[in-house]
Structures are given as C-alpha cells and as structure tokens.
Design an enzyme around this catalytic site. Sequence first.
Site, PDB file in Angstrom:
ATOM      1  N   CYS A 133       5.578  -2.960  -1.855  1.00 57.54           N
ATOM      2  CA  CYS A 133       4.193  -3.008  -1.378  1.00 57.54           C
ATOM      3  C   CYS A 133       3.390  -3.863  -2.345  1.00 57.54           C
ATOM      4  O   CYS A 133       3.229  -3.504  -3.513  1.00 57.54           O
ATOM      5  CB  CYS A 133       3.611  -1.597  -1.288  1.00 57.54           C
ATOM      6  SG  CYS A 133       1.864  -1.580  -0.824  1.00 57.54           S
TER       7      CYS A 133
ATOM      8  N   ASN B 247       2.280  -8.402   0.235  1.00 59.59           N
ATOM      9  CA  ASN B 247       3.533  -9.074   0.577  1.00 59.59           C
ATOM     10  C   ASN B 247       3.425  -9.765   1.930  1.00 59.59           C
ATOM     11  O   ASN B 247       4.007 -10.838   2.136  1.00 59.59           O
ATOM     12  CB  ASN B 247       4.689  -8.074   0.586  1.00 59.59           C
ATOM     13  CG  ASN B 247       5.117  -7.675  -0.806  1.00 59.59           C
ATOM     14  OD1 ASN B 247       5.040  -8.449  -1.753  1.00 59.59           O
ATOM     15  ND2 ASN B 247       5.578  -6.443  -0.955  1.00 59.59           N
TER      16      ASN B 247
ATOM     17  N   CYS C 266      -2.527  -6.726   3.211  1.00 63.63           N
ATOM     18  CA  CYS C 266      -1.129  -6.508   2.837  1.00 63.63           C
ATOM     19  C   CYS C 266      -0.711  -7.653   1.924  1.00 63.63           C
ATOM     20  O   CYS C 266      -0.690  -8.818   2.346  1.00 63.63           O
ATOM     21  CB  CYS C 266      -0.261  -6.462   4.094  1.00 63.63           C
ATOM     22  SG  CYS C 266       1.505  -6.314   3.766  1.00 63.63           S
TER      23      CYS C 266
ATOM     24  N   ASN D 267      -2.395   4.838   0.439  1.00 56.28           N
ATOM     25  CA  ASN D 267      -1.037   4.558   0.015  1.00 56.28           C
ATOM     26  C   ASN D 267      -0.786   5.293  -1.294  1.00 56.28           C
ATOM     27  O   ASN D 267      -1.716   5.495  -2.090  1.00 56.28           O
ATOM     28  CB  ASN D 267      -0.847   3.057  -0.187  1.00 56.28           C
ATOM     29  CG  ASN D 267      -1.175   2.261   1.069  1.00 56.28           C
ATOM     30  OD1 ASN D 267      -0.411   2.229   2.004  1.00 56.28           O
ATOM     31  ND2 ASN D 267      -2.342   1.632   1.070  1.00 56.28           N
TER      32      ASN D 267
END
Length: 259
Positions: free
Chosen positions: A198, A75, A73, A170
Amino acid sequence: MRIHFYKYQGTGNDFIMIDDRERTFHATQEEIERLCHRRFGIGADGLILLRQEPDYDFRMVYYNADGREGSMCGNGGRCTVRFANDLGLFEDTTTFIAVDGPHKATATPTIISLKMCNVSGVDRREDYHFMNTGSPHYVTYVDNVDETDVVGIGRAIRYGDEYGPKGGTNVNFVEVLNENHLKVRTYERGVEDETYSCGTGVTACALSAHVQHGWEGPVTIETLGGTLQVTYNQTAADQYNDIYLVGPAVRVFEGTIDI
C-alpha cells in the site's frame, strides 16, 4: 459493453487500467466490483481510469475493489504514471491530477518516483499514530509482523468505534528491521483485506518512523510484494513536504472483457 483493459502492478498492488481519454467507460459500482473480483472478473485491488485533463498530462480516477470511488492510492498512482508513459503521454517527467490534487512524477525503465501530497499533522496516540497521506492511515508497531493477525485486527480497527463512523481507515502494522528499514503489512479499506503493498500506507509508516525514531529519509520499506522507498522533508513539527514514493511499476498483460 466491451472494454479493452490493461493490468499493472506495483510491488504486488494490482490494478485494472483503462484508457478513458474518450470518456467511453460507463460502469456501475456493481460492475466495477465484479471486474475486480478475483474469481468472477479480471481480479485487482482497484480499477483506474486515465482521462484527459486541461493543463495536466492526464487525470487519474481511482475505484476501490468494492466499486466505490476511493481516496488517493500511491501504488495506483505509480502504476498510472507507468501506464501514461507506456501510452507515450510523456517521456521522463509528468504532472497529473488525482482526487487529492496535483502530483509530479518521474519515470525510468524500472522505477517510478511519485510526489505525494503534503502531510500536515500526525495524531500521536499511546499505541499508534494516525495521519492522512492522501488516504487515512493508522500505524502501529509490532515485534513480529509476520505473526500478526493483519486481517482480524485490521478489520476490527477499520470498523471500530473510533474510525468506523468516520468512514474507516487503513491499518498498518510495522516491524523495525534496522535503522531506516521497516517491514510493513497493511489492511486496506475498500479491498477489505490485506494487500501485498500500500503506497499511501508505507508513506505513513515512514513519516511515523520519523516521529517515533527521528529517522531522516530515505526509509526503505519491505512489503509482501517487494521493496519501496520513501523520502521526505520536514518543514515544522509534524509538517512534511517533498514526499516521494519510489519503486517499480510493471505492466502485466492486456485484454478485453464484456460487461
């Protein structure tokens, strides 16, 4: 079990952060999912453990809002760097490890610059690009991203015949605002909804724009939660390194909760 937690956000992508250097955090998938629930828990897009790791400043362990351990991830990585900086684990630069391998980052009082994993290969389809920037991302271009049914279309692609059997993907919807300037909205698997931002997604969108339009970095990306930049270096066809995700990461509050 009583947990002391911190809440951080990076362009609206929010995370429960836990200092787990003593390895005292033990929770089931259902308990993590409840902590992330916006009605019955703290509320977050994910939960992150900061742990000790030999030869690195720390290890980042990331769980999606559904309670399952997730892929990288972006962020969340930037927020973990800010968290580690707030804990005094480093001053200006750091090296840490996550599920996709080692990362470097720098921190200023307002900005976190995170080096992402190298990207090798872009699957070019007629209507979209697909690549892995630490997490799998589908990137498609639209005329007006504000009017796009991000959740409906995103969910259909995420669970569709192409990517559903592979664990899903995603899905990013991109509007070109100007040269080197994009607006992006993202449906995130694991959250199973649109998020405010994202990091691995906007990274994929910047590289897609290089494929689509030949842009060199930095690429500025507007998200629902704020503005990010992505820089990169192309080494060969569809091969990229020195990819940096740049933007703010902010501590929101801290507290305790019993689970």
